[in-house]
Scaffold this motif. Structure first.
Motif, mmCIF file in Angstrom:
data_model
loop_
_atom_site.group_PDB
_atom_site.id
_atom_site.type_symbol
_atom_site.label_atom_id
_atom_site.label_comp_id
_atom_site.label_asym_id
_atom_site.label_seq_id
_atom_site.Cartn_x
_atom_site.Cartn_y
_atom_site.Cartn_z
ATOM 1 N N SER A 1 33.724 -8.169 76.487
ATOM 2 C CA SER A 1 32.397 -8.281 76.724
ATOM 3 C C SER A 1 31.653 -8.452 75.527
ATOM 4 N N VAL A 2 30.580 -9.479 75.385
ATOM 5 C CA VAL A 2 30.068 -9.826 74.058
ATOM 6 C C VAL A 2 28.480 -9.680 74.367
ATOM 7 N N ARG A 3 27.776 -8.876 73.591
ATOM 8 C CA ARG A 3 26.299 -8.736 73.822
ATOM 9 C C ARG A 3 25.722 -9.076 72.680
ATOM 10 N N ASP A 4 24.578 -9.830 72.895
ATOM 11 C CA ASP A 4 23.524 -10.430 71.881
ATOM 12 C C ASP A 4 22.621 -9.399 71.524
ATOM 13 N N LEU A 5 22.477 -9.176 70.358
ATOM 14 C CA LEU A 5 21.406 -8.046 69.795
ATOM 15 C C LEU A 5 20.227 -8.564 69.146
ATOM 16 N N ARG A 6 20.217 -10.047 68.980
ATOM 17 C CA ARG A 6 19.121 -10.573 68.412
ATOM 18 C C ARG A 6 17.932 -10.495 69.287
ATOM 19 N N TRP B 1 27.600 -7.554 69.726
ATOM 20 C CA TRP B 1 28.530 -6.320 69.634
ATOM 21 C C TRP B 1 29.463 -6.736 70.848
ATOM 22 N N ARG B 2 30.778 -6.453 70.529
ATOM 23 C CA ARG B 2 31.762 -6.837 71.442
ATOM 24 C C ARG B 2 32.899 -5.703 71.473
ATOM 25 N N ASN B 3 32.781 -5.521 72.914
ATOM 26 C CA ASN B 3 33.617 -4.340 73.278
ATOM 27 C C ASN B 3 34.716 -5.082 74.360
ATOM 28 N N GLY B 4 35.744 -4.237 74.224
ATOM 29 C CA GLY B 4 37.066 -4.606 74.671
ATOM 30 C C GLY B 4 37.711 -3.425 75.345
ATOM 31 N N THR B 5 38.492 -3.597 76.373
ATOM 32 C CA THR B 5 39.534 -2.886 77.129
ATOM 33 C C THR B 5 40.827 -3.387 77.311
ATOM 34 N N ASN B 6 41.885 -2.897 77.002
ATOM 35 C CA ASN B 6 43.262 -3.280 77.546
ATOM 36 C C ASN B 6 43.946 -2.265 77.942
ATOM 37 N N THR C 1 52.687 3.352 78.898
ATOM 38 C CA THR C 1 51.220 3.153 79.376
ATOM 39 C C THR C 1 50.403 2.926 78.234
ATOM 40 N N GLU C 2 49.485 2.030 78.075
ATOM 41 C CA GLU C 2 48.637 1.937 77.068
ATOM 42 C C GLU C 2 47.281 1.378 77.583
ATOM 43 N N LEU C 3 46.219 2.339 76.789
ATOM 44 C CA LEU C 3 44.930 1.891 77.070
ATOM 45 C C LEU C 3 44.125 1.796 75.793
ATOM 46 N N HIS C 4 43.859 0.998 75.321
ATOM 47 C CA HIS C 4 43.002 0.592 73.843
ATOM 48 C C HIS C 4 41.479 0.235 74.420
ATOM 49 N N LEU C 5 40.724 0.785 73.637
ATOM 50 C CA LEU C 5 39.246 0.624 73.707
ATOM 51 C C LEU C 5 38.782 0.146 72.134
ATOM 52 N N THR C 6 38.224 -1.182 72.101
ATOM 53 C CA THR C 6 37.897 -1.738 70.948
ATOM 54 C C THR C 6 36.413 -1.974 71.045
ATOM 55 N N SER C 7 35.673 -1.870 69.730
ATOM 56 C CA SER C 7 34.296 -2.268 69.742
ATOM 57 C C SER C 7 33.904 -2.885 68.430
ATOM 58 N N VAL C 8 33.452 -4.029 68.263
ATOM 59 C CA VAL C 8 33.254 -4.691 67.036
ATOM 60 C C VAL C 8 31.821 -5.182 66.788
ATOM 61 N N TYR C 9 31.151 -4.732 65.946
ATOM 62 C CA TYR C 9 29.759 -5.123 65.414
ATOM 63 C C TYR C 9 29.742 -6.432 64.650
#
Length: 717
Positions: free
Chosen positions: A295-300, A273-278, A234-242
């Motif tokens: 999910s991609v969030r626009d911070l402008r 700000w991009r967040n992802g879960t796998n 089992t794998e559960l990855h969290l990613t966050s990219v700015y």
């Protein structure tokens, strides 16, 4: 008019045109005489044209062109790897039979990789790769683009140039640390970052761009519950990219600097700000579950001095009082796969998958209103969702009989040639909302519910919805003497809902049935003729396809647009290969297709036939020629013809011919390998196309001789 030369002129161009063929040196000019002579004199309001089509070369262009490339590679043990490459090509360099480019090309390419962890103690157990890449390309044109004006004569000419620099850095642990409360987090945390800058310039545009990206990847399940990962994969990855970057460009109307050419600037900003879960989960060996969310969030910030800024500000989200931006994109996929190993002769399978996506463009020019006419304005959403369910079953009755009966059983011999039966059922649902102001519910995102949950969302009808179900059965039987027969049944039902302007949905139904579909195949080698015939193969098939489609009438409508299409096809083919060192082989095929199409106001029928025969034979060449291969020859003939008739009650025969055309082709070819890198071929073909309905015929004969040369001069580094 010309004191020291000759002048060719005409009093009346329509009567006595000038004879330019008798002129060796040409100077073109115009003169208007005071008194216009001739029957049709030239008057001041007339327009004249002078055409000059004679060009004489004054000399031979023999400038020498040069091109060069150099490279440098530095390998510093296991710490660094550096590669530098530079090249230049002047405007006169070209290959044989090529025209010069009249452009000087200069390019630089630098790539380097460093392992920074080598500078630190190995006991830290870190991996720190760092890369730096640089590319540059510039052009110095001899002429201005698409002209014969020399570039060095134009002051302030913008010459094409591009350059880009990129740097990447990563940090992760390669050795597990223990004894600290932060160890589970640091052991499963990885940092990735990159910085890119570039510039590009052409004669009419100049631009610069920069982009900075930093992200974290965290294996949550392995950090908080490592024992689960041990007994279950089992794998559960969290990613966050700015991401933060910009792209600025200015464009011009002229290729050179001019006081009346004001630059027009376009600025682009990107701050997301991009967040992802796998999640990947295997509850047992024959099942797997997967879920991906991005999910991609626009911070402008879009300001508050425009309608777009006000609407974008109202759609932004806040968490614990902090502005988390506008969610611009969301994508989610989920899937379940189950294949239980019940028995060797009974193998069921089940696949269920969903896919959801949402897109909002903050630069939109129109807005959607949520609810009634007094509702709030929103940035329109484009929503899409698909749900796919596939169930299958493989039933192997001969294997079941072998497992549960003895060797003398009657069923063993009766079912010995029966192959496994494959049954497959597929159901797909597709839903699209274009310009929706209503956010998607959690049930819609996970595709939970029936078809009605896809057709309507928050009182808003979907733009388009499609439902497709498909059932297929495949079975084959092995017959004596190497023959086999296969049968297939397939049925596809479709239903589409399309939104109309009157807040209703139009329904279109369609059904396609493929039955019967029986094919017979036989391949063998006659025992009594083995010295003459090597192999013989036969294939035959009978296929019938029926299609029904129509639109479901709405309330108050009387409509019958149902149509029916039936196509029957009978393809057959055979092949024979004779024995021998250089065997003669032949293939023949015939196919007949009959079509019946019935629609409201139009009924037609037609047939198409295709026939082809092909004969191939290799021939040995004389030994004193030192041949590298045989002479491969081939003769082929093809004929195809089709007719289509429309039902016409007014005609004597009850139908009118709509089309009647075809094609015949005959070809002969021979090819051989002359050398290791040289081959030759000769082809003669005659193609005839005819249209009896229009009484037309076109014949084409082609003779071609080809010498194909391949050579390799080594890798150019």
């Amino acid at each position: 008019a010309c004191d020291d030369g000759y002048m060719v002129y005409t009093l009346d161009p329509g009567v006595s045109p000038p004879n330019l063929a008798a002129v060796q040196e040409l100077a073109v000019g115009m003169i208007r005489v005071p008194t216009p002579p001739g029957a049709n004199p030239i008057i001041p309001t007339d327009t004249l044209e002078v055409w000059v089509d004679d060009i004489r070369l004054a000399g031979v262009v023999n400038q020498t062109g040069f091109a060069g490339q150099t490279g440098l590679t530095v390998i510093a043990s296991d710490f660094a790897d550096i590669r530098i490459n530079a090249s230049r090509r002047d405007p006169n360099f070209r290959q044989l039979a090529e025209q010069p480019t009249f452009i000087t090309d200069n390019s630089w390419d630098i790539s380097s990789a460093f392992h920074l962890e080598k500078l630190l103690p190995a006991s830290l157990g870190l991996s720190m790769p760092f890369t730096v890449n640089y590319t540059s390309a510039s052009e110095q044109p001899f002429y201005v683009s698409q002209s014969d004006i020399q570039a060095d004569a134009v002051q302030g000419l913008r010459t094409p140039r591009s350059a880009a620099t990129s740097m990447t850095f990563s940090l992760r642990r390669t050795k597990q640390s223990t004894g600290s409360a932060w160890s589970p987090i640091l052991n499963n945390l990885a940092l990735n970052s990159s910085y890119t800058t570039g510039a590009s310039r052409s004669e009419y545009e100049d631009g610069r761009a920069k982009n900075f990206v930093v992200g974290l990847d965290f294996n949550l399940l392995r950090a908080i519950a490592p024992e689960i990962s041990r007994w279950s994969p089992t794998e559960l990855h969290l990613t966050s990219v700015y991401t933060n970057g910009y792209d600025d460009r200015v464009s011009f109307l002229k290729p050179a600097t001019a006081f009346d050419d004001t630059a027009r600037a376009v600025k682009g900003r990107n701050r997301t700000w991009r967040n992802g879960t796998n999640l990947v989960f295997h509850p047992f060996k024959a099942a797997s579950v997967r879920w991906d969310l991005t999910s991609v969030r626009d911070l402008r910030g879009y300001g508050t001095d425009s309608p777009l800024g006000l609407v974008a500000a109202s759609d932004r989200d806040h968490v614990l009082g902090y502005d988390t931006g506008l969610e611009r994109e969301r994508a989610m996929q989920a899937g379940i796969n189950i294949s239980p190993p019940i028995t060797a002769w009974f193998r069921p399978r089940l696949d269920f998958g969903t896919s959801y996506n949402m897109l909002r463009d903050p630069n939109t020019l129109s807005f959607a209103r949520e609810g009634d006419s007094t509702g709030n304005l929103r940035i329109p959403r484009r929503l899409g969702n698909t749900q796919t369910t596939t169930a299958g079953l493989t039933l192997d009755l001969p294997r079941a009989v072998k497992l549960y009966t003895d060797s003398n059983s009657f069923l063993r011999g009766f079912l010995g040639g029966l192959q496994p039966l494959d049954i497959n059922f597929n159901r797909s649902v597709l839903s699209v909302y274009d310009g929706s102001a209503v956010p998607a519910t959690l049930g819609y995102q996970f595709a939970v519910g029936g078809i009605n949950s896809f057709r309507k969302l928050g009182g808003e009808l979907a733009t388009s919805v499609g439902l497709v179900t498909q059932l297929s059965l495949n079975q084959s039987v092995n017959l004596p003497l190497g023959a086999s027969i296969a049968s297939r049944y397939q049925r596809i039902n479709t239903r589409n809902w399309t939104r109309r302007f009157d807040a209703t949905q139009e329904v279109v139904d369609g059904t396609q049935t493929v039955f019967p579909d029986v094919s017979l195949r036989w391949t063998g080698r006659p025992a009594g003729l083995s010295s003459i015939i090597s192999t013989v193969g036969l294939n035959a098939r009978m296929l019938e396809t029926r299609q029904f489609n129509g639109t479901e009438p709405l309330l108050g409508e009387v409509l019958d647009d149902r149509g029916e299409l039936r196509v029957r096809t009978y393809p057959m083919s055979g092949s024979i290969v004779f024995a021998g060192a250089r065997p003669l082989s032949s293939t023949a095929g015939f196919s007949l297709s009959k079509r019946l199409d019935a629609k409201p106001g139009l009924s037609s029928n037609g047939d198409n036939s295709d026939f082809s025969i092909d004969v191939a034979k290799p021939w040995g060449l004389p030994a004193d020629w030192n041949p590298r291969s045989d002479l491969r020859t081939r003769i082929s003939y093809q004929k195809s013809q089709g007719q289509n008739f429309v039902i016409n009650p007014l005609a004597l025969t009850g139908e009118s011919r709509l089309t009647d055309n075809g094609r015949r082709a005959f070809s002969m070819s021979a090819d051989t390998d002359v050398a290791e890198n040289l081959s030759s071929s000769f082809v003669v073909s005659r193609v005839e196309s005819f249209d009896r309905n229009l009484n037309r015929r076109f014949t084409q004969t082609v003779l071609s001789a080809v010498m194909h040369l391949q050579f390799y001069a080594g890798e150019f580094k």
